[in-house]
Design an enzyme around this catalytic site. Structure first.
Site, PDB file in Angstrom:
ATOM      1  N   GLY A 235       0.800  -1.220   0.000  1.00 56.60           N
ATOM      2  CA  GLY A 235       0.000   0.000   0.000  1.00 56.60           C
ATOM      3  C   GLY A 235       0.829   1.265   0.000  1.00 56.60           C
ATOM      4  N   PHE A 236       1.891   1.300   0.840  1.00 61.18           N
ATOM      5  CA  PHE A 236       2.805   2.444   0.922  1.00 61.18           C
ATOM      6  C   PHE A 236       2.080   3.738   1.267  1.00 61.18           C
ATOM      7  CE2 PHE A 236       4.425  -0.417  -2.494  1.00 61.18           C
ATOM      8  CZ  PHE A 236       5.346  -1.076  -1.704  1.00 61.18           C
ATOM      9  N   GLY A 463       1.589  -7.114   4.099  1.00 61.57           N
ATOM     10  CA  GLY A 463       2.615  -7.989   3.559  1.00 61.57           C
ATOM     11  C   GLY A 463       3.912  -7.844   4.318  1.00 61.57           C
ATOM     12  N   THR A 464       3.888  -7.022   5.368  1.00 62.57           N
ATOM     13  CA  THR A 464       5.085  -6.725   6.151  1.00 62.57           C
ATOM     14  C   THR A 464       5.383  -7.769   7.216  1.00 62.57           C
ATOM     15  OG1 THR A 464       3.712  -5.388   7.611  1.00 62.57           O
ATOM     16  CG2 THR A 464       4.829  -4.242   5.822  1.00 62.57           C
ATOM     17  N   GLY A 505       1.753   0.424  13.482  1.00 58.45           N
ATOM     18  CA  GLY A 505       0.905  -0.743  13.586  1.00 58.45           C
ATOM     19  C   GLY A 505       1.267  -1.693  14.710  1.00 58.45           C
ATOM     20  N   GLY A 660       7.881   1.230  15.767  1.00 55.53           N
ATOM     21  CA  GLY A 660       7.646   1.048  14.345  1.00 55.53           C
ATOM     22  C   GLY A 660       8.947   1.013  13.563  1.00 55.53           C
ATOM     23  N   GLU A 663       8.971   2.399   8.055  1.00 57.21           N
ATOM     24  CA  GLU A 663       9.381   3.546   7.245  1.00 57.21           C
ATOM     25  C   GLU A 663      10.783   4.062   7.567  1.00 57.21           C
ATOM     26  OE1 GLU A 663       5.156   5.762   6.570  1.00 57.21           O
ATOM     27  OE2 GLU A 663       5.680   5.143   8.594  1.00 57.21           O
TER      28      GLU A 663
END
Length: 720
Positions: A235-236, A463-464, A505, A660, A663
């Site tokens: 998604g990015f 998908g991470t 997340g 997190g 990123e």
């Protein structure tokens, strides 16, 4: 009593791996749906104006076409909804950007819908448009707020006075282009209405938050919206909220009273899905001769749409990265006739840190100081912006560890002098930073009579590896092996949860999962450890826990190192190797975490050398709208990558200790490559991407400089 081996911190193989490789994993477009129809958008061929006529007759005459929707016939959305203006699809004749949805055809087959859309005749009243970002645009204004909630203008100390008296100064302008999200899975939706209940099988980063938005847009209760997003193919940031195609699918399904599918083509992805705004950034650094920064000024000029006052947080990292008593950061936006830009790959921090970390490298050159040492010398004791203590800050450790592993001590600081045959060689460094966000979340933990456990949370796995990481967190909290646990995610009805974005997340969801599982064990104790008939479950949320958390400055940090080679004849650029060293709290799963960092570093390489959305000023759209023209890094472009994850024990962030990471790995990567290019050639390229044309210009400039230098051509002189 049997001791269960701890899961958190172990390189557990993805729990959904088998489903993915066997095809059992279902993505949004793949859910079986009876009596399904298809919708195809008709897109504006002008960049600004209004629709004067939509003639549906040619489309309605085609076999299989069920309906043609436009602003006069589409179902009405709730005009009072607090939603982005560009989500009010087919509610107005106004055209705000090229490619906007101005009509749509619903048909019994995908082919019929596409043919019907091509047959619809649309008339326009065209108005003059402007789609080009300029630093001297008279309409530029300081943003009221940016995406992290901070003001568009932030100042401490006397930035102008400190600049005027600084002994050593760097003043440079850097630009980054439009960049497009390019997930493998395009945006796709199946919309199903059951009276006033809406179910969306949607490629979606945040089911619960998306349900909130869709309930507001359609004026229905939150409990009447279900978002199903079990598996997502990337998604990015672009799937952080439903976009116009998802709204169109729901409108079409309501209009024809049957389920409707939509899946964007790759070309439509470039036209209908938000992008990263281009930036024009001016950075001014003032320092003492010992390298200590006295002032930092960072101004970013970027675009927004005429519809929505979006402004990215491009300068936010700058305010807290280095110790400087005086600073000013400014975000200015120009309203253009374009689609609204939005969040994308560490939004704001990625382009902003490219400019800042390039300028720091230039300052190191002006001072004759090692770039690693310069960064360490300006390490702050507390957050320079807020004055708060850091919960943890291991940037210096990342820089030192990275320098040792990369062989930095062997680096000759002089630029443009190392050769292997026709190749010029260089190395560069840059810092990485991303805020450590945590949002309130809820989770349900349930004990079954058969000795298994079930945990439910409205999280999403892009998908991470989030599904695997949360399974590990839950198993440890319950003290059971992974095989006795079933995790359910990917539905709005599973409860309040933030989206998979902002690298928040796992930290947010993991806290709620851990709390629910531990609360379940306590509840089981009241039953003597025996699961009652019908099972036992508890619900936990972290809203109050977050409010009680210590008021600290929370971030993640890293250091990126790159080695590049530049062909002195052709300008070809090859990245030989990259190293990223990161400190981001407790790593739940080093296997999946490493994969995330490798992917993020690859995206940074792609940003540095390849990615650019070419704006067509005449027609108002993008000249390159597929992978033939918009280049992203392929396997052959990716060098030897290495990732080192430092141990960081930050017990103030959440009970799991996780931060997190998604990123952090892209931030700084492009600057490290750009700094390495300068070290290789002796010339600075301040405009991304550094394509071969810009590389050749730099080599020509280097040769011209060499010819003007006294003693040029003598043995030992630099050859560009």
């Amino acid at each position: 009593m049997t001791t269960v081996e701890q899961s958190v911190g172990a390189p557990v193989t993805r729990v959904d791996g088998l489903d993915k490789v066997t095809g059992a994993a279902r993505y949004a477009y793949e859910f079986p749906t009876r009596d399904v129809s298809y919708v195809w958008p008709v897109q504006a061929t002008i960049a600004r104006g209004r629709v004067t006529e939509v003639d549906p007759a040619p489309a309605l005459a085609l076999p299989g076409v069920l309906a043609v929707l436009d602003h006069t016939s589409a179902p009405r959305l709730n005009a009072e909804a607090q939603a982005s203006a560009d989500l009010f699809v087919l509610q107005s004749p106004q055209v705000a950007y090229h490619g906007q949805i101005v009509a749509a055809v619903v048909a019994t087959s995908l082919e019929a819908a596409r043919e019907g859309a091509a047959a619809v005749r649309v008339g326009y009243e065209r108005e003059p448009h402007d789609v080009v970002l300029r630093a001297d645009d008279e309409r530029l204004e300081i943003a009221e707020t940016v995406t992290d909630g901070s003001p568009g203008l932030v100042e401490r100390g006397d930035a102008d006075g400190a600049w005027a008296t600084a002994p050593v100064r760097v003043d440079a302008t850097y630009t980054t282009p439009v960049e497009h999200p390019s997930p493998m899975e395009p945006h796709a939706t199946i919309a199903v209405w059951d009276e006033d209940r809406l179910t969306l099988f949607n490629s979606d980063q945040g089911p619960y938050m998306s349900a909130q938005l869709m309930s507001a847009l359609f004026g229905i209760e939150l409990g009447a919206v279900e978002i199903v997003a079990e598996y997502i193919g990337g998604g990015f940031g672009s799937k952080g909220i439903p976009r116009s195609p998802t709204v169109l699918a729901a409108l079409a399904a309501r209009a024809v009273e049957r389920p409707v599918k939509i899946a964007l083509t790759r070309q439509q992805m470039f036209q209908l899905i938000p992008y990263r705004s281009p930036t024009i950034q001016r950075v001014r650094l003032g320092a003492e001769r010992d390298g200590r920064l006295t002032v930092i000024q960072h101004e970013s000029v970027q675009q927004r749409s005429a519809q929505v006052p979006f402004a990215d947080q491009t300068v936010s990292s700058t305010r807290m990265m280095y110790a400087a008593p005086h600073a000013r950061t400014t975000v200015k936006v120009a309203p253009l006739d374009v689609m609204t830009p939005a969040w994308f790959r560490a939004p704001g921090h990625t382009p902003g840190m490219f400019a800042l970390e390039s300028a720091v490298d230039e300052l190191a050159g002006a001072l004759g100081m090692d770039p690693v040492e310069l960064r360490i010398r300006n390490e702050p004791e507390t957050d320079p912006e807020s004055g708060k203590p850091f919960s943890s800050r291991n940037l210096v450790a990342c820089l030192r560890e990275g320098a040792a592993r990369f062989g930095w001590e062997r680096r000759d600081p002089a630029p443009g002098i190392r050769r292997e045959g026709r190749w010029l060689l260089g190395t560069g460094v840059a810092a990485s930073h991303h805020p450590d966000y945590t949002f309130p979340s809820s989770a349900v933990a349930r004990a079954e009579e058969d000795g298994t456990y079930r945990v439910r949370i409205g999280a999403a796995d892009l998908g991470t590896g989030a599904r695997t990481a949360l399974t590990q967190v839950a198993a440890d909290a319950l003290g059971i092996p992974l095989s006795r646990l079933r995790l359910e995610i990917g539905r709005a009805s599973l409860g309040m949860a933030p989206f998979a974005g902002g690298s928040l997340g796992t930290a947010s969801w993991g806290w709620a999962v851990d709390k629910a599982c531990r609360a379940l064990l306590k509840e089981l104790d009241t039953y003597g450890g025996v699961v009652p008939d019908g099972g036992l479950e508890v619900v936990a949320d972290t809203a109050e826990d977050l409010e009680r958390r210590a008021d600290l400055s929370r971030h993640t940090f890293g250091a990126q190192f790159a080695q590049v080679r530049v062909d002195g004849d052709t300008g070809e650029i090859r990245v030989d190797r990259m190293l990223g060293v990161f400190a981001a709290g407790r790593i739940v799963n080093p296997h999946t975490a490493r994969s995330q960092f490798l992917g993020a570093m690859t995206m940074g390489l792609s940003m540095a050398l390849l990615e650019i959305g070419e704006v067509d000023p005449v027609f108002g759209d993008f000249a390159n709208h597929d992978f033939a023209g918009y280049h992203i890094a392929a396997h052959a472009d990716v060098p030897r990558l290495d990732v080192v994850l430092l141990e960081e024990d930050d017990n103030t962030t959440n009970p799991v200790g996780a931060k997190g990471i998604g990123e952090l790995g892209i931030v700084g990567a492009a600057a490290a490559i750009g700094n390495a290019f300068h070290h290789a050639t002796g010339e600075r390229v301040r405009d991304l991407p550094i394509r071969v044309e810009r590389s050749r210009d730099a080599l020509r400039a280097a040769r011209a400089t060499e010819r003007r230098r006294p003693g040029a051509g003598e043995p030992g002189s630099r050859v560009g």
